[in-house]
Design a protein around this motif. Structure first.
Motif, PDB file in Angstrom:
ATOM      1  N   LEU A   3       0.826  -1.202   0.000  1.00 51.09           N
ATOM      2  CA  LEU A   3       0.000   0.000   0.000  1.00 51.09           C
ATOM      3  C   LEU A   3       0.862   1.255   0.000  1.00 51.09           C
ATOM      4  O   LEU A   3       0.531   2.256  -0.642  1.00 51.09           O
ATOM      5  N   GLN A   4       1.988   1.213   0.710  1.00 48.64           N
ATOM      6  CA  GLN A   4       2.884   2.364   0.722  1.00 48.64           C
ATOM      7  C   GLN A   4       3.553   2.564  -0.627  1.00 48.64           C
ATOM      8  O   GLN A   4       3.846   3.695  -1.016  1.00 48.64           O
ATOM      9  N   VAL A   5       3.795   1.483  -1.353  1.00 48.24           N
ATOM     10  CA  VAL A   5       4.368   1.617  -2.696  1.00 48.24           C
ATOM     11  C   VAL A   5       3.377   2.317  -3.618  1.00 48.24           C
ATOM     12  O   VAL A   5       3.732   3.268  -4.329  1.00 48.24           O
ATOM     13  N   THR A   6       2.115   1.876  -3.618  1.00 47.07           N
ATOM     14  CA  THR A   6       1.134   2.507  -4.510  1.00 47.07           C
ATOM     15  C   THR A   6       0.803   3.923  -4.060  1.00 47.07           C
ATOM     16  O   THR A   6       0.548   4.795  -4.891  1.00 47.07           O
ATOM     17  N   LEU A   7       0.807   4.172  -2.756  1.00 49.49           N
ATOM     18  CA  LEU A   7       0.607   5.535  -2.279  1.00 49.49           C
ATOM     19  C   LEU A   7       1.723   6.446  -2.781  1.00 49.49           C
ATOM     20  O   LEU A   7       1.475   7.560  -3.261  1.00 49.49           O
ATOM     21  N   ALA A   8       2.965   5.986  -2.663  1.00 48.11           N
ATOM     22  CA  ALA A   8       4.102   6.786  -3.131  1.00 48.11           C
ATOM     23  C   ALA A   8       3.991   7.056  -4.626  1.00 48.11           C
ATOM     24  O   ALA A   8       4.238   8.186  -5.090  1.00 48.11           O
ATOM     25  N   GLN A   9       3.611   6.036  -5.394  1.00 53.08           N
ATOM     26  CA  GLN A   9       3.472   6.221  -6.835  1.00 53.08           C
ATOM     27  C   GLN A   9       2.354   7.199  -7.169  1.00 53.08           C
ATOM     28  O   GLN A   9       2.471   7.986  -8.122  1.00 53.08           O
ATOM     29  N   ASP A  10       1.291   7.191  -6.376  1.00 53.56           N
ATOM     30  CA  ASP A  10       0.179   8.109  -6.624  1.00 53.56           C
ATOM     31  C   ASP A  10       0.480   9.523  -6.134  1.00 53.56           C
ATOM     32  O   ASP A  10      -0.061  10.486  -6.669  1.00 53.56           O
ATOM     33  N   TYR A  11       1.328   9.661  -5.107  1.00 52.64           N
ATOM     34  CA  TYR A  11       1.736  10.996  -4.677  1.00 52.64           C
ATOM     35  C   TYR A  11       2.678  11.643  -5.703  1.00 52.64           C
ATOM     36  O   TYR A  11       2.714  12.866  -5.822  1.00 52.64           O
ATOM     37  N   LEU A  12       3.442  10.817  -6.428  1.00 52.14           N
ATOM     38  CA  LEU A  12       4.339  11.323  -7.470  1.00 52.14           C
ATOM     39  C   LEU A  12       3.971  10.679  -8.809  1.00 52.14           C
ATOM     40  O   LEU A  12       4.724   9.870  -9.359  1.00 52.14           O
ATOM     41  N   PRO A  13       2.806  11.026  -9.371  1.00 49.80           N
ATOM     42  CA  PRO A  13       2.343  10.329 -10.575  1.00 49.80           C
ATOM     43  C   PRO A  13       3.205  10.563 -11.806  1.00 49.80           C
ATOM     44  O   PRO A  13       3.117   9.793 -12.763  1.00 49.80           O
ATOM     45  N   THR A  14       4.026  11.611 -11.817  1.00 48.37           N
ATOM     46  CA  THR A  14       4.898  11.838 -12.982  1.00 48.37           C
ATOM     47  C   THR A  14       6.296  11.276 -12.765  1.00 48.37           C
ATOM     48  O   THR A  14       7.146  11.384 -13.648  1.00 48.37           O
ATOM     49  N   ARG A  15       6.535  10.692 -11.594  1.00 50.33           N
ATOM     50  CA  ARG A  15       7.853  10.143 -11.270  1.00 50.33           C
ATOM     51  C   ARG A  15       7.699   8.795 -10.575  1.00 50.33           C
ATOM     52  O   ARG A  15       8.137   8.605  -9.439  1.00 50.33           O
ATOM     53  N   VAL A  16       7.074   7.870 -11.257  1.00 53.90           N
ATOM     54  CA  VAL A  16       6.770   6.569 -10.662  1.00 53.90           C
ATOM     55  C   VAL A  16       8.045   5.806 -10.314  1.00 53.90           C
ATOM     56  O   VAL A  16       8.139   5.175  -9.253  1.00 53.90           O
ATOM     57  N   GLY A  17       9.049   5.853 -11.189  1.00 55.06           N
ATOM     58  CA  GLY A  17      10.301   5.156 -10.901  1.00 55.06           C
ATOM     59  C   GLY A  17      10.992   5.713  -9.674  1.00 55.06           C
ATOM     60  O   GLY A  17      11.483   4.964  -8.820  1.00 55.06           O
ATOM     61  N   THR A  18      11.040   7.034  -9.572  1.00 58.87           N
ATOM     62  CA  THR A  18      11.644   7.673  -8.407  1.00 58.87           C
ATOM     63  C   THR A  18      10.882   7.310  -7.134  1.00 58.87           C
ATOM     64  O   THR A  18      11.482   6.969  -6.105  1.00 58.87           O
TER      65      THR A  18
END
Length: 399
Positions: A308-323
């Protein structure tokens, strides 16, 4: 069952890689027995695995935001296995640190790109990321059994046999890369291109992940010794404790990804951290066989937030998914190792219980950091834009 074949293969490949994260902790009792390492020296091995990995994962994540690097998956899998396989060959402590560090770099290179590919293959689904994370948890769980079987049979000199999961994992990634090649090329390697980055929320989430990592890596490093002291057992009791810790992580990951469909992710994450506070206290203070129950509860409490923390992080930075993936996974699985030598030094100077007591505060701090985080809203059109054409299961709708 996994929502599509690519996610299933990625999950299995992830298991083969994360065997080597679990293998480091599983090897420590054998290093102590066979080579006479102190707590501080044993925790230095964890530091070697964690230091380069913590620094390298965000760099690899930023690199994969610029362009896809699919060949990193099989190459990094092989590198992660090679380092652990060679760690028992030489009795030299510096060489052991070097080999473990090489494994850490391989693991660091694997996770950001594989998490980005899993997000693409799963079309942004929480359950897909849960299945991907579950593979890693299973790899962790299998590590104590694999290490114990191999090393008990002939000592650390048989460690080269531990390369076998890496060979299997590298082979499993190849069909996934073929299926997703067209989708990755069309996406330009950037993942989602829509939405605004919410850096304040991402930073707070990352701080919570750091606290969680300190608790989990500290316990995974020393729980075998703590259980042996609490139960007056031997190496078998320590191995059983690691197995419970890692299997509990697998259960927690599945539970977390399913609870996120009933409640929002932030609610699930903060509740699990409250449970983890009491569970960690039990590991530190409860004597006798009951400690195994608290090891299991600790693992579940700390692993419910994992995917859940991985998908939250990806959604908080939607233009920088790899980062986002690189930083979150790097902090989650590596940064805790930076504090392990401190725990080891305190344990050598006082007692293991005294050294582990501060870990009780870590999930409490994580709860404080995540309790007011917003639940990011990601629209279906954004997920479809991110995923591109589904590679092997176009009927799977984003969740």
């Amino acid at each position: 069952m996994p929502p599509n074949k690519s996610i299933g293969l990625l999950s299995l490949g992830h298991a083969c890689v994360d065997v080597y994260q679990g293998a480091v902790a599983a090897l420590l009792p054998f290093f102590v027995v066979e080579r006479g390492y102190t707590y501080a020296e044993a925790s230095g091995i964890v530091l070697a695995a964690s230091l380069l990995s913590s620094l390298a994962q965000p760099l690899f994540g930023a690199l994969t935001d610029r362009r896809p690097i699919p060949w990193l998956l099989p190459v990094s899998t092989a590198l992660g296995g090679l380092g652990v396989a060679l760690s028992g060959v030489s009795s030299s402590y510096p060489l052991t640190l070097l080999f473990i560090a090489v494994s850490g770099v391989g693991i660091a290179a694997y996770h950001p790109e594989s998490a980005r590919v899993a997000r693409l293959a799963g079309r942004g689904s929480h359950r897909s990321m849960g299945w991907f994370s579950l593979g890693g948890n299973i790899g962790f769980a299998m590590a104590p059994l694999l290490v114990t079987v191999v090393i008990t049979a002939g000592g650390l000199r048989l460690s080269p046999l531990l390369i076998l999961p890496a060979l299997v994992g590298g082979a499993l990634t190849l069909p996934v890369l073929r299926r997703l090649e067209e989708s990755l090329a069309a996406d330009g390697g950037k993942g989602p291109g829509a939405g605004r980055d919410d850096w304040p929320s991402f930073v707070r989430l990352s701080a919570a992940v750091i606290c969680r990592s300190i608790a989990f890596v500290g316990l995974s490093t020393f729980v075998a010794f703590q259980v042996r002291e609490a139960t007056h057992g031997g190496t078998t009791a320590g191995t059983a404790a690691l197995l419970v810790l890692y299997l509990g992580g697998a259960v927690g990951t599945v539970v977390g990804s399913n609870l996120a469909h009933r409640w929002d992710r932030v609610t699930v994450v903060r509740t699990s951290y409250l449970i983890a506070v009491a569970a960690v206290a039990g590991v530190v203070f409860v004597p006798g066989p009951a400690i195994f129950l608290f090891v299991a509860l600790t693992s579940i409490g700390l692993y419910v937030p994992f995917s859940l923390q991985v998908t939250l992080a990806q959604d908080y930075l939607p233009t920088r998914v790899g980062t986002a993936s690189g930083i979150t996974l790097g902090l989650m699985v590596s940064v805790g190792g930076l504090t392990s030598p401190v725990i080891g030094v305190i344990a050598d100077a006082t007692s293991l219980r005294t050294a582990l007591t501060p870990l009780i505060l870590m999930p409490a701090l994580s709860w404080v950091l995540v309790r007011a985080l917003p639940e990011p809203a990601v629209s279906k059109p954004q997920l479809q834009e991110m995923a591109g054409p589904a590679a092997d299961s176009p009927q799977v709708a984003p969740e």
